[in-house]
Design an enzyme around this catalytic site. Sequence first.
Site: not given
Length: 370
Positions: A200, A227
């Site tokens: 990310d 996530h």
Amino acid sequence: SAVSKICFFVHFSQIIDTHYFAYSIIMAFTSKLFRGAPRFARQLSTSSPLNQKVAVLGASGGIGQPLSLLLKTSNVGIKHLALYDVAHTPGVAADLSHIDTACQVTGHTGNDELKGALEGADIVVVPAGVPRKPGMTRDDLFNTNAGIVATLADAASTHCPNAFFCVITNPVNSMVPLAVDIYQRKNVFSNQVVGVTTLDVVRSNAFIAEATGQSPYDLDIPVIGGHSGVTILPLLSTVKHTLPEEEVKRLTVRIQNAGTEVVEAKAGAGSATLSMAFAGARFVKQIIRSIGNAPAYSSACAYTPLADVNQFSVPYFALPLILSPSGFTVPTQDIVLDDFETHLLETEVKPQLLKDIEKGLKFAKECAQK
């Protein structure tokens, strides 16, 4: 002779390539070191003892193979790379063992060889499990992958209880609580269990660089929360370039849906394997560089258990961590959010994250009752 000229040319080209690569690394290192962001600065070391054993569980899969390649060629102090999967690992290990780096590679297949892969490991990385396919959410992956992670966490907590246990398998939001519960039920220290959310951060850096014209080497954007989907909260308020409000919203959504973007682009041929392998290798290398060094803030944000009382009022959360040989530590300073980020945190991130956490804990409880 013609042959000697060709040999000289090849050798000379290799020297140039090697020097250019070294130059690139030095430039990337210095830009990170001196860019003036102490809260999220990376702790890097140019010297690591060549004695770390890293076990990759799921090494013959779409993430596991490129991840193993990157670790084999990383030159950060990995002495032994143990590759484990249910099939094909001897071939992957044989292939990688032909690369001329000072890292031994062994292949381990099936339950009978899992112990050998794990014994003596300093770091365990888990990309094992089924990948996402078009139309699948991370929740669709849960039942199959939860059983795999439970088995591997149980084995790691038995055969290498002091190793870092780094979960890549999705859905990470649920898998980490599951693994931590297994460690705790066996009275094994669980401060080394963490979910790898570095991808990310990598995506945020890439997308912001593309949008602003900055070099990605000058960016290090923290991403907090979880996530998957709306639980991913990139802190774009930390970007030095002022972004219009609508651009912030657009980029936030793109970062949150980046995994789906890749799944759809591959049209059934796979998920985000290469970028995840890159991010996973970056996180492992950061752990190795931190071993033996003074703890420092890590910009490789990770998903980790939090204390009962914490800034976000959730038991698991992704945020920048302090790395040390004894495990991961949550910083004591609060993370500063702007109004937009605070709104997303309260209305989207936390509600979904709590559901994901509960799913992992419920599965762990069911496992314990069997």
